[in-house]
Design an enzyme around this catalytic site. Structure first.
Site, short mmCIF file in Angstrom:
data_model
loop_
_atom_site.label_atom_id
_atom_site.label_comp_id
_atom_site.label_asym_id
_atom_site.label_seq_id
_atom_site.Cartn_x
_atom_site.Cartn_y
_atom_site.Cartn_z
N CYS A 136 0.63 -1.37 0.02
CA CYS A 136 0.14 0.27 0.02
C CYS A 136 0.69 1.25 0.37
CB CYS A 136 -0.94 -0.07 1.09
SG CYS A 136 -2.13 0.86 1.14
N CYS A 139 -0.65 4.03 2.21
CA CYS A 139 0.11 3.82 3.84
C CYS A 139 1.09 3.74 4.11
CB CYS A 139 -0.48 2.24 4.20
SG CYS A 139 -1.85 1.97 3.06
N ASP A 140 2.29 3.95 3.19
CA ASP A 140 2.97 3.15 3.66
C ASP A 140 4.49 4.40 2.61
OD1 ASP A 140 2.43 2.10 5.59
OD2 ASP A 140 3.49 -0.04 4.58
#
Ligand code: NAP
Length: 309
Positions: A136, A139-140
């Site tokens: 992701c 997200c990261d």
């Protein structure tokens, strides 16, 4: 434990499920939406959405999910959090069992359980999840400020997330197994124009190595030559697998990949059971068609219930 019955149960709260929830609530059907994680599903993994009609300047995945849920709640969508672990579709009244042992039943079911990222299945991948292996970008990405990351895949997700990663990383190397991207042209153009993105074509990542985190990728090209690429992280964005572990796949006549075939009205092989969104067997997985299928599924459910009574 007593079973709670609803006329309609919607399994999953991504764009398909939330749209089904909106339509069911607006038609004042006795319904319940069950979501196991956060409402929004895979939309929450998407940084920015530029192709959902009506949002002329685009919208973040988080905000779109939030708006969809709020919209359904304005009409009193009935929902709960719970993990459905098995479903029995052998009788006209469908039975759902939750992880905590509770059971629910319904006359008609809309399956919107969605999909999750496909792993590469190579050495080092599992070992380094959270230590440089990610599925992701949204997200990261912030963890890779001023670093070098690789993205694997050539579809919309890989190309879009590669671009997002350049907001943080110094360099993004996109590794694709062919010499041509699958992603839509406008995303390709943006990636080719982005000086922070370079490409390794016709190649497969065979192993992820490092000490406490990802340090190198072992890459094999289609001519049989190995090379090593030093990176700080790798984003594996190579498509999706169905969230189908709770489904009776034989009854639903699941396809080879475990996705659920339906007719144009989202009706599955089981009477009174519809499937909408990424769990459906189909070529195109877009938020807009997931939402459309959620609406269609409620109309099919209403039709089924009318003929039942
Ligand atoms: P996808 O379109 O299925 O693309 C998967 C990519 O990964 C392909 O390029 C494929 O290569 C590659 N791949 C598959 N298995 C691989 C393996 N084992 N090793 C190396 N590479 C592998 O998946 P996606 O990009 O996740 O998109 C999923 C769906 O969401 C699609 O329908 C997509 O259109 C949609 N989506 C839309 C948007 C948008 O509209 N903005 C954004 C994100 C996702 P080949 O090309 O060689 O098959």
């Amino acid at each position: 434990m007593a079973s709670t019955h609803h006329k309609l149960i919607i399994l999953g709260g991504g764009p398909a499920g939330l749209t089904a929830g909106l339509y069911a609530a607006r038609s004042r059907m006795d319904h319940l939406l069950i979501e196991k994680g956060a409402e929004g599903g895979q939309v929450l993994l998407t940084d920015w959405i530029d192709n959902y009609p009506g949002f002329t300047d685009g919208i973040s995945g988080f905000d779109l999910a939030d708006k969809m849920a709020a919209h359904a709640r304005r009409f009193d969508m009935n929902s709960m959090f719970g993990n459905v672990v098995s479903i029995d579709l052998s009788k006209p009244v469908k039975q759902l069992t939750l992880e905590d042992g509770a059971s629910l039943s319904c006359d008609t079911l809309i399956i919107c359980s969605g999909a999750h990222p496909r792993p590469l299945g190579i050495p080092g991948e599992k070992e380094f999840i959270g230590k440089g292996v990610s599925y992701c970008g949204t997200c990261d990405a912030p963890f890779y400020r001023n670093q070098h990351v690789a993205v694997v895949g050539g579809g919309n997700t890989a190309v879009q997330e590669a671009e997002h990663l350049t907001k943080f990383a110094d360099k993004v190397t996109l590794i694709h197994r062919r010499d041509e991207l699958r992603a839509t042209k406008i995303l390709q153009e943006r990636a080719f124009d982005n000086p922070k993105i370079d490409f390794i074509w016709d190649s497969h990542v065979k192993e992820i190595t490092g000490k406490d985190g990802v340090e190198q990728l072992q890459i094999l090209n289609n001519e049989g030559k190995y090379s090593t690429l030093d990176v700080d992280g790798i984003f594996i964005l190579i498509g999706v697998l169905p969230n189908n572990e709770m489904l009776p796949l034989e009854d639903l006549e699941a396809d080879e990949g475990g996705f659920i075939p339906t007719d144009t009205e989202t009706r599955t092989a089981v009477a009174g059971v519809m499937a909408a969104g990424d769990i459906r067997s189909k070529e195109v997985r877009q938020i807009i068609n997931a939402a459309g299928e959620g609406a269609t599924a409620v109309l099919a459910a209403e039709d089924y219930l009318t003929n039942l009574s």
